[in-house]
Design a protein around this motif. Structure first.
Motif, PDB file in Angstrom:
ATOM      1  N   ASP A  60       0.821  -1.206   0.000  1.00 45.67           N
ATOM      2  CA  ASP A  60       0.000   0.000   0.000  1.00 45.67           C
ATOM      3  C   ASP A  60       0.859   1.261   0.000  1.00 45.67           C
ATOM      4  OD1 ASP A  60      -2.345  -1.416  -0.096  1.00 45.67           O
ATOM      5  OD2 ASP A  60      -2.733  -1.300   2.058  1.00 45.67           O
ATOM      6  N   MET A  61       2.020   1.189   0.665  1.00 47.99           N
ATOM      7  CA  MET A  61       2.908   2.361   0.711  1.00 47.99           C
ATOM      8  C   MET A  61       3.657   2.538  -0.606  1.00 47.99           C
ATOM      9  SD  MET A  61       4.291   2.294   4.678  1.00 47.99           S
ATOM     10  CE  MET A  61       5.938   2.361   4.144  1.00 47.99           C
ATOM     11  N   THR A  62       4.175   1.457  -1.171  1.00 51.67           N
ATOM     12  CA  THR A  62       4.957   1.575  -2.403  1.00 51.67           C
ATOM     13  C   THR A  62       4.059   1.502  -3.626  1.00 51.67           C
ATOM     14  OG1 THR A  62       5.367  -0.808  -2.474  1.00 51.67           O
ATOM     15  CG2 THR A  62       7.007   0.564  -1.368  1.00 51.67           C
ATOM     16  N   GLY A  63       3.060   0.636  -3.570  1.00 52.87           N
ATOM     17  CA  GLY A  63       2.097   0.520  -4.658  1.00 52.87           C
ATOM     18  C   GLY A  63       2.695   0.074  -5.976  1.00 52.87           C
ATOM     19  N   CYS A  64       1.852   0.128  -6.952  1.00 57.36           N
ATOM     20  CA  CYS A  64       2.240  -0.181  -8.322  1.00 57.36           C
ATOM     21  C   CYS A  64       1.339   0.651  -9.213  1.00 57.36           C
ATOM     22  CB  CYS A  64       2.077  -1.676  -8.605  1.00 57.36           C
ATOM     23  SG  CYS A  64       2.660  -2.111 -10.245  1.00 57.36           S
ATOM     24  N   GLU A  65       1.760   1.847  -9.470  1.00 58.62           N
ATOM     25  CA  GLU A  65       0.929   2.798 -10.197  1.00 58.62           C
ATOM     26  C   GLU A  65       0.960   2.602 -11.707  1.00 58.62           C
ATOM     27  OE1 GLU A  65      -1.099   4.927  -8.652  1.00 58.62           O
ATOM     28  OE2 GLU A  65      -0.402   4.067  -6.764  1.00 58.62           O
ATOM     29  N   SER A  66       1.961   1.914 -12.191  1.00 54.33           N
ATOM     30  CA  SER A  66       2.128   1.781 -13.635  1.00 54.33           C
ATOM     31  C   SER A  66       1.063   0.863 -14.231  1.00 54.33           C
ATOM     32  CB  SER A  66       3.510   1.213 -13.952  1.00 54.33           C
ATOM     33  OG  SER A  66       3.626   0.976 -15.333  1.00 54.33           O
ATOM     34  N   HIS A  67       0.586   1.259 -15.391  1.00 52.50           N
ATOM     35  CA  HIS A  67      -0.359   0.416 -16.125  1.00 52.50           C
ATOM     36  C   HIS A  67       0.364  -0.459 -17.138  1.00 52.50           C
ATOM     37  CE1 HIS A  67      -3.935   2.124 -14.395  1.00 52.50           C
ATOM     38  NE2 HIS A  67      -3.389   3.314 -14.522  1.00 52.50           N
ATOM     39  N   GLN A  68       1.673  -0.353 -17.178  1.00 48.59           N
ATOM     40  CA  GLN A  68       2.448  -1.149 -18.111  1.00 48.59           C
ATOM     41  C   GLN A  68       2.566  -2.577 -17.602  1.00 48.59           C
ATOM     42  OE1 GLN A  68       3.306  -0.024 -21.106  1.00 48.59           O
ATOM     43  NE2 GLN A  68       2.211   1.814 -20.445  1.00 48.59           N
ATOM     44  N   PRO A  69       2.462  -3.551 -18.497  1.00 47.82           N
ATOM     45  CA  PRO A  69       2.581  -4.951 -18.063  1.00 47.82           C
ATOM     46  C   PRO A  69       3.980  -5.261 -17.553  1.00 47.82           C
ATOM     47  CG  PRO A  69       2.492  -4.796 -20.455  1.00 47.82           C
ATOM     48  CD  PRO A  69       2.235  -3.430 -19.923  1.00 47.82           C
ATOM     49  N   GLY A  70       4.026  -6.145 -16.588  1.00 50.41           N
ATOM     50  CA  GLY A  70       5.307  -6.608 -16.077  1.00 50.41           C
ATOM     51  C   GLY A  70       5.929  -5.740 -15.016  1.00 50.41           C
ATOM     52  N   THR A  71       5.275  -4.653 -14.637  1.00 50.89           N
ATOM     53  CA  THR A  71       5.885  -3.728 -13.681  1.00 50.89           C
ATOM     54  C   THR A  71       5.518  -4.018 -12.228  1.00 50.89           C
ATOM     55  OG1 THR A  71       4.064  -2.184 -14.029  1.00 50.89           O
ATOM     56  CG2 THR A  71       6.058  -1.851 -15.357  1.00 50.89           C
ATOM     57  N   CYS A  72       4.604  -4.952 -11.992  1.00 57.13           N
ATOM     58  CA  CYS A  72       4.159  -5.236 -10.613  1.00 57.13           C
ATOM     59  C   CYS A  72       4.451  -6.663 -10.173  1.00 57.13           C
ATOM     60  CB  CYS A  72       2.656  -4.981 -10.487  1.00 57.13           C
ATOM     61  SG  CYS A  72       2.234  -3.251 -10.591  1.00 57.13           S
ATOM     62  N   TRP A  73       5.205  -7.407 -10.953  1.00 54.96           N
ATOM     63  CA  TRP A  73       5.433  -8.814 -10.623  1.00 54.96           C
ATOM     64  C   TRP A  73       6.146  -8.968  -9.287  1.00 54.96           C
ATOM     65  CZ3 TRP A  73       3.316 -13.149 -11.335  1.00 54.96           C
ATOM     66  CH2 TRP A  73       3.993 -14.350 -11.126  1.00 54.96           C
ATOM     67  N   GLU A  74       7.144  -8.152  -9.023  1.00 56.83           N
ATOM     68  CA  GLU A  74       7.886  -8.250  -7.764  1.00 56.83           C
ATOM     69  C   GLU A  74       6.971  -7.979  -6.569  1.00 56.83           C
ATOM     70  OE1 GLU A  74      10.976  -9.407  -7.374  1.00 56.83           O
ATOM     71  OE2 GLU A  74      10.973  -9.715  -9.537  1.00 56.83           O
ATOM     72  N   GLN A  75       6.067  -7.018  -6.701  1.00 54.64           N
ATOM     73  CA  GLN A  75       5.132  -6.729  -5.616  1.00 54.64           C
ATOM     74  C   GLN A  75       4.163  -7.896  -5.416  1.00 54.64           C
ATOM     75  OE1 GLN A  75       5.988  -4.568  -8.026  1.00 54.64           O
ATOM     76  NE2 GLN A  75       6.024  -2.484  -7.261  1.00 54.64           N
ATOM     77  N   MET A  76       3.759  -8.538  -6.526  1.00 54.59           N
ATOM     78  CA  MET A  76       2.879  -9.700  -6.418  1.00 54.59           C
ATOM     79  C   MET A  76       3.564 -10.821  -5.642  1.00 54.59           C
ATOM     80  SD  MET A  76       1.136 -10.055 -10.146  1.00 54.59           S
ATOM     81  CE  MET A  76      -0.126  -8.952 -10.720  1.00 54.59           C
ATOM     82  N   LEU A  77       4.820 -11.063  -5.958  1.00 55.26           N
ATOM     83  CA  LEU A  77       5.567 -12.110  -5.263  1.00 55.26           C
ATOM     84  C   LEU A  77       5.778 -11.762  -3.794  1.00 55.26           C
ATOM     85  CD1 LEU A  77       8.239 -13.034  -7.961  1.00 55.26           C
ATOM     86  CD2 LEU A  77       6.155 -14.277  -7.365  1.00 55.26           C
ATOM     87  N   ALA A  78       5.976 -10.472  -3.507  1.00 58.94           N
ATOM     88  CA  ALA A  78       6.185 -10.036  -2.127  1.00 58.94           C
ATOM     89  C   ALA A  78       4.925 -10.211  -1.281  1.00 58.94           C
ATOM     90  CB  ALA A  78       6.634  -8.573  -2.101  1.00 58.94           C
ATOM     91  N   VAL A  79       3.754 -10.222  -1.909  1.00 57.62           N
ATOM     92  CA  VAL A  79       2.506 -10.403  -1.176  1.00 57.62           C
ATOM     93  C   VAL A  79       2.139 -11.884  -1.069  1.00 57.62           C
ATOM     94  CG1 VAL A  79       0.019  -9.948  -1.277  1.00 57.62           C
ATOM     95  CG2 VAL A  79       1.620  -8.099  -1.692  1.00 57.62           C
ATOM     96  N   ILE A  80       2.434 -12.670  -2.100  1.00 57.93           N
ATOM     97  CA  ILE A  80       2.016 -14.080  -2.075  1.00 57.93           C
ATOM     98  C   ILE A  80       2.875 -14.910  -1.124  1.00 57.93           C
ATOM     99  CG2 ILE A  80       3.402 -14.906  -4.021  1.00 57.93           C
ATOM    100  CD1 ILE A  80      -0.209 -15.937  -3.268  1.00 57.93           C
ATOM    101  N   LYS A  81       4.132 -14.554  -0.952  1.00 65.19           N
ATOM    102  CA  LYS A  81       5.006 -15.350  -0.078  1.00 65.19           C
ATOM    103  C   LYS A  81       4.475 -15.418   1.357  1.00 65.19           C
ATOM    104  CE  LYS A  81       9.731 -15.853   1.508  1.00 65.19           C
ATOM    105  NZ  LYS A  81      11.060 -15.287   1.569  1.00 65.19           N
ATOM    106  N   PRO A  82       4.166 -14.289   2.006  1.00 66.39           N
ATOM    107  CA  PRO A  82       3.610 -14.397   3.359  1.00 66.39           C
ATOM    108  C   PRO A  82       2.198 -14.989   3.372  1.00 66.39           C
ATOM    109  CG  PRO A  82       3.767 -12.102   2.703  1.00 66.39           C
ATOM    110  CD  PRO A  82       4.442 -12.901   1.641  1.00 66.39           C
TER     111      PRO A  82
END
Length: 161
Positions: A60-82
């Motif tokens: 929520d603090m860093t977010g992923c504002e980009s609408h470009q594909p492939g720019t939020c994968w790292e954030q997705m992985l950071a949420v799914i691990k926990p």
């Protein structure tokens, strides 16, 4: 006759040791521990809940504002691990009925289906930047991030004791 028998026994033992060494067999005191001692320790549901909620807060603090594909994968992985760690902790929690976590399991499964795509996919991905609307494959961001926020809310409504 005693020497002949002793020689055969010794020869057989050396042959067995040679075969064991060649096949990679060895004895290590660490391997002799009980199987339960080698099992990875699962964290408590309370600890896993805090880690998951921290990951969602970080997103929520860093977010992923980009609408470009492939720019939020790292954030997705950071949420799914926990979230995976939380599911494992819930699974091993014997203090509550198995049905107590049914809604949480469903949300984590929805997140897993979003991750299973294998990348951050957006509706803009297959065009030249124009929104392709109904002909584009759906984005997987709501499945991951939306479900993470729903799970976060569910955890707030159902605090772990």
């Amino acid at each position: 006759m005693g020497r002949l028998l002793w020689g055969k026994v010794t020869g057989t033992m050396f042959l067995a040791m040679g075969i064991a060494a060649a096949s990679g067999c060895s004895f290590d005191a660490k391997d002799a521990r009980a199987p339960s001692a080698r099992k990875p320790r699962t964290v408590s549901v309370q600890t896993a809940t805090m880690r998951f909620q921290d990951a969602v807060a970080e997103y929520d603090m860093t977010g992923c504002e980009s609408h470009q594909p492939g720019t939020c994968w790292e954030q997705m992985l950071a949420v799914i691990k926990p979230a995976r760690e939380l599911r494992k902790a819930m699974h091993t929690d014997k203090s509550v009925n198995a049905d107590a976590y049914r809604s949480a399991y469903a949300l984590i499964e929805k997140m897993e289906r979003g991750i299973a795509v294998g990348k951050d996919r957006r509706a803009l991905e297959y065009g030249n930047g124009d929104d392709l609307g109904a002909i584009a494959p759906p984005t997987n961001r709501p499945a991951v991030f939306g479900s993470a926020h729903e799970l976060n809310d569910w955890l707030d409504e159902h605090p772990v004791k």
